[in-house]
Design a protein around this motif. Structure first.
Motif, PDB file in Angstrom:
ATOM      1  N   GLY A  40      20.753  -7.700  26.013  1.00 21.51           N
ATOM      2  CA  GLY A  40      19.752  -6.645  25.808  1.00 21.51           C
ATOM      3  C   GLY A  40      19.981  -5.981  24.463  1.00 21.51           C
ATOM      4  O   GLY A  40      20.945  -6.284  23.753  1.00 21.51           O
ATOM      5  N   SER A  41      19.093  -5.062  24.134  1.00 20.26           N
ATOM      6  CA  SER A  41      19.184  -4.398  22.832  1.00 20.26           C
ATOM      7  C   SER A  41      20.268  -3.324  22.822  1.00 20.26           C
ATOM      8  O   SER A  41      20.912  -3.099  21.804  1.00 20.26           O
ATOM      9  CB  SER A  41      17.856  -3.727  22.489  1.00 20.26           C
ATOM     10  OG  SER A  41      16.807  -4.642  22.610  1.00 20.26           O
ATOM     11  N   THR A  42      20.437  -2.649  23.937  1.00 17.97           N
ATOM     12  CA  THR A  42      21.331  -1.482  23.953  1.00 17.97           C
ATOM     13  C   THR A  42      22.784  -1.813  23.613  1.00 17.97           C
ATOM     14  O   THR A  42      23.434  -1.037  22.926  1.00 17.97           O
ATOM     15  CB  THR A  42      21.229  -0.769  25.320  1.00 17.97           C
ATOM     16  OG1 THR A  42      19.852  -0.736  25.722  1.00 17.97           O
ATOM     17  CG2 THR A  42      21.731   0.655  25.222  1.00 17.97           C
ATOM     18  N   PRO A  43      23.332  -2.960  24.070  1.00 13.19           N
ATOM     19  CA  PRO A  43      24.743  -3.233  23.745  1.00 13.19           C
ATOM     20  C   PRO A  43      25.002  -3.644  22.290  1.00 13.19           C
ATOM     21  O   PRO A  43      26.159  -3.721  21.883  1.00 13.19           O
ATOM     22  CB  PRO A  43      25.116  -4.410  24.673  1.00 13.19           C
ATOM     23  CG  PRO A  43      24.056  -4.485  25.704  1.00 13.19           C
ATOM     24  CD  PRO A  43      22.821  -3.929  25.062  1.00 13.19           C
ATOM     25  N   GLY A 135      23.663  -2.287  31.158  1.00 18.32           N
ATOM     26  CA  GLY A 135      22.504  -1.555  30.686  1.00 18.32           C
ATOM     27  C   GLY A 135      21.694  -1.212  31.930  1.00 18.32           C
ATOM     28  O   GLY A 135      22.154  -1.433  33.060  1.00 18.32           O
ATOM     29  N   ILE A 136      20.514  -0.696  31.747  1.00 22.77           N
ATOM     30  CA  ILE A 136      19.652  -0.437  32.911  1.00 22.77           C
ATOM     31  C   ILE A 136      18.215  -0.787  32.543  1.00 22.77           C
ATOM     32  O   ILE A 136      17.788  -0.560  31.406  1.00 22.77           O
ATOM     33  CB  ILE A 136      19.758   1.036  33.383  1.00 22.77           C
ATOM     34  CG1 ILE A 136      19.031   1.248  34.732  1.00 22.77           C
ATOM     35  CG2 ILE A 136      19.220   1.996  32.331  1.00 22.77           C
ATOM     36  CD1 ILE A 136      19.294   2.609  35.358  1.00 22.77           C
ATOM     37  N   GLY A 137      17.502  -1.394  33.487  1.00 27.67           N
ATOM     38  CA  GLY A 137      16.089  -1.705  33.255  1.00 27.67           C
ATOM     39  C   GLY A 137      15.211  -0.523  33.650  1.00 27.67           C
ATOM     40  O   GLY A 137      15.666   0.390  34.356  1.00 27.67           O
ATOM     41  N   HIS A 141      17.006  -1.887  37.408  1.00 28.14           N
ATOM     42  CA  HIS A 141      17.834  -3.071  37.626  1.00 28.14           C
ATOM     43  C   HIS A 141      19.137  -2.989  36.833  1.00 28.14           C
ATOM     44  O   HIS A 141      19.197  -2.389  35.767  1.00 28.14           O
ATOM     45  CB  HIS A 141      17.080  -4.380  37.351  1.00 28.14           C
ATOM     46  CG  HIS A 141      16.769  -4.679  35.926  1.00 28.14           C
ATOM     47  ND1 HIS A 141      15.604  -5.317  35.539  1.00 28.14           N
ATOM     48  CD2 HIS A 141      17.448  -4.457  34.771  1.00 28.14           C
ATOM     49  CE1 HIS A 141      15.613  -5.467  34.231  1.00 28.14           C
ATOM     50  NE2 HIS A 141      16.704  -4.949  33.733  1.00 28.14           N
ATOM     51  N   ARG A 170       9.143  -9.358  24.440  1.00 32.53           N
ATOM     52  CA  ARG A 170       9.279  -9.122  23.000  1.00 32.53           C
ATOM     53  C   ARG A 170      10.171 -10.168  22.329  1.00 32.53           C
ATOM     54  O   ARG A 170      10.104 -10.355  21.125  1.00 32.53           O
ATOM     55  CB  ARG A 170       9.805  -7.706  22.732  1.00 32.53           C
ATOM     56  CG  ARG A 170      11.223  -7.415  23.204  1.00 32.53           C
ATOM     57  CD  ARG A 170      11.489  -5.904  23.143  1.00 32.53           C
ATOM     58  NE  ARG A 170      12.893  -5.509  23.243  1.00 32.53           N
ATOM     59  CZ  ARG A 170      13.550  -5.306  24.379  1.00 32.53           C
ATOM     60  NH1 ARG A 170      12.938  -5.520  25.546  1.00 32.53           N
ATOM     61  NH2 ARG A 170      14.810  -4.911  24.368  1.00 32.53           N
ATOM     62  N   LYS A 205      14.023   5.706  29.130  1.00 32.95           N
ATOM     63  CA  LYS A 205      14.986   5.413  30.213  1.00 32.95           C
ATOM     64  C   LYS A 205      15.446   6.689  30.933  1.00 32.95           C
ATOM     65  O   LYS A 205      16.176   6.613  31.921  1.00 32.95           O
ATOM     66  CB  LYS A 205      16.212   4.686  29.641  1.00 32.95           C
ATOM     67  CG  LYS A 205      15.947   3.299  29.033  1.00 32.95           C
ATOM     68  CD  LYS A 205      15.967   2.207  30.060  1.00 32.95           C
ATOM     69  CE  LYS A 205      15.670   0.821  29.504  1.00 32.95           C
ATOM     70  NZ  LYS A 205      16.755   0.227  28.767  1.00 32.95           N
TER      71      LYS A 205
HETATM   72  P1  PGA Z   1      17.752  -3.290  27.050  1.00 34.49           P
HETATM   73  O1  PGA Z   1      17.880  -4.002  28.467  1.00 34.49           O
HETATM   74  O2  PGA Z   1      19.139  -2.892  26.644  1.00 34.49           O
HETATM   75  O3  PGA Z   1      17.176  -4.344  26.144  1.00 34.49           O
HETATM   76  O4  PGA Z   1      16.858  -2.106  27.236  1.00 34.49           O
HETATM   77  C1  PGA Z   1      18.524  -3.342  29.503  1.00 34.49           C
HETATM   78  C2  PGA Z   1      18.300  -4.085  30.798  1.00 34.49           C
HETATM   79  O5  PGA Z   1      17.183  -4.572  31.048  1.00 34.49           O
HETATM   80  O6  PGA Z   1      19.255  -4.186  31.585  1.00 34.49           O
END
Ligand code: PGA
Length: 243
Positions: A40-43, A135-137, A141, A170, A205
Motif C-alpha cells: 500500500g501507499s502508507t508504508p 495499514g487499514i482500508g 480491512h 489506481r 481514513k
Molecule cells: P493504503 O492501503 O496504504 O494504500 O491506503 C491500506 C490498505 O488498504 O490496507
C-alpha cells in the motif's frame, strides 16, 4: 478493551520515521526477529526510512525473516502489480534481508489450502511474528480481511470487495484488471503477532479509524479486533487522527 497507544505525527513522512523507530527498537533487541509486512501507499515512507537506517548502520536485516500479509490471486511474483514485486522494489532489493527469508503468499497457488497451511507453518516454525505492520482500508480491512460475518482465523482466500478494488485500481490500467480475489493472513494470524504497528494517513481514513478503535468490536469492521490485542501502536498523521 486493552489500551491502544496512539501517536499523532505531523505528516506522512513523520509517520514513517516514528514507525521506523518501532521496528528499529525490535531489531536492536532481537536481530533475528520475524517482521510482518504490508503493502500500500502508507508504508512507503517507513520502507524508505528503514533502507536509510540500514545504510547508516543503525539496523541490520541480515538475520531478519519477513512474512507479508497478502497477495493478489492470479498474479505471478514478477507481475508489476504483485505484492511480491512491490516488496522487492520498495524494500527487499535495498536491504540485506536474504531472499529465502522473505515470504509472500503465492498468488499462483493451485492448491490453495496447501499453500495457506504452509504459509502458517512457516511463520510458526520461525517462532511467530515479533512485530506486524498494518495499514487499514476504508472498509476497515486489515490485510485483505474484508468485512464479513466472523473473524477468519488463518491464511485464506478472500473475494475482494468493490470498495477495495476501486481503491486499488489506481495501480492498474483499468478496474477490469484488478484481481477479484486474494490470499491473506487471517485475523488470527495477525492477532498472534507479539506487537502490532498500524500506520494510517489522510483525512479519508479518520472515520474508519474512529469506528475501529472506539466503536464496537465486530467482524464487519475487521480492524476493530485490534482493541483486543495487548500491544498495538497506532501511528497516524494529524489528518487521520480519530479523536
Ligand atoms: P493504503 O492501503 O496504504 O494504500 O491506503 C491500506 C490498505 O488498504 O490496507
Amino acid at each position: 478493551m486493552y489500551h491502544v497507544n496512539i501517536v499523532v505525527a505531523k505528516n506522512p513522512a513523520e509517520v514513517g520515521k516514528l514507525a521506523a523507530d518501532q521496528f528499529e527498537a525490535v531489531l536492536r533487541v532481537k536481530p533475528a526477529c520475524v517482521i510482518g509486512l504490508a503493502t500500500g501507499s502508507t508504508p512507503l515512507p517507513l520502507y524508505r526510512e528503514l533502507i536509510e537506517r540500514e545504510k547508516a548502520g543503525r539496523i541490520d536485516f541480515r538475520r531478519v525473516r519477513s512474512a507479508n500479509l497478502d497477495e493478489y490471486k492470479g498474479l505471478a511474483p514478477d507481475h508489476p502489480q504483485s505484492y511480491r514485486r512491490f516488496m522487492q522494489e520498495n524494500l527487499f532489493d535495498h536491504i540485506s534481508i536474504k531472499p529465502e527469508n522473505t515470504i509472500v503468499p503465492d498468488g499462483l497457488a493451485q492448491d490453495v489450502d496447501a499453500m495457506c497451511a504452509a504459509y502458517e507453518k512457516q511463520i510458526e516454525d520461525w517462532g511467530g511474528v515479533d512485530v506486524q505492520l498494518l495499514g487499514i482500508g476504508h472498509d476497515g480491512h486489515i490485510g485483505f480481511n474484508e468485512p464479513c460475518d466472523s473473524f477468519p482465523r488463518m491464511t485464506h482466500e478472500v473475494e475482494l470487495t468493490d470498495m477495495t478494488r476501486e481503491a486499488n485500481k489506481r495501480f492498474f490500467d483499468s478496474i477490469d484488471e484488478v484481481p477479484t480475489a486474494a490470499f491473506t493472513m487471517g485475523i488470527g494470524t495477525v492477532m498472534a503477532a507479539r506487537k502490532i504497528v498500524m500506520v494510517v494517513t489522510g483525512a479519508d481514513k479518520a472515520g474508519i479509524l474512529r469506528q475501529s478503535f472506539f466503536g464496537p468490536v465486530t467482524p464487519q469492521v475487521p480492524a476493530s479486533v485490534l482493541q483486543f490485542h495487548p500491544d498495538v501502536t497506532l501511528i497516524c498523521d494529524e489528518a487521520a487522527f480519530p479523536g
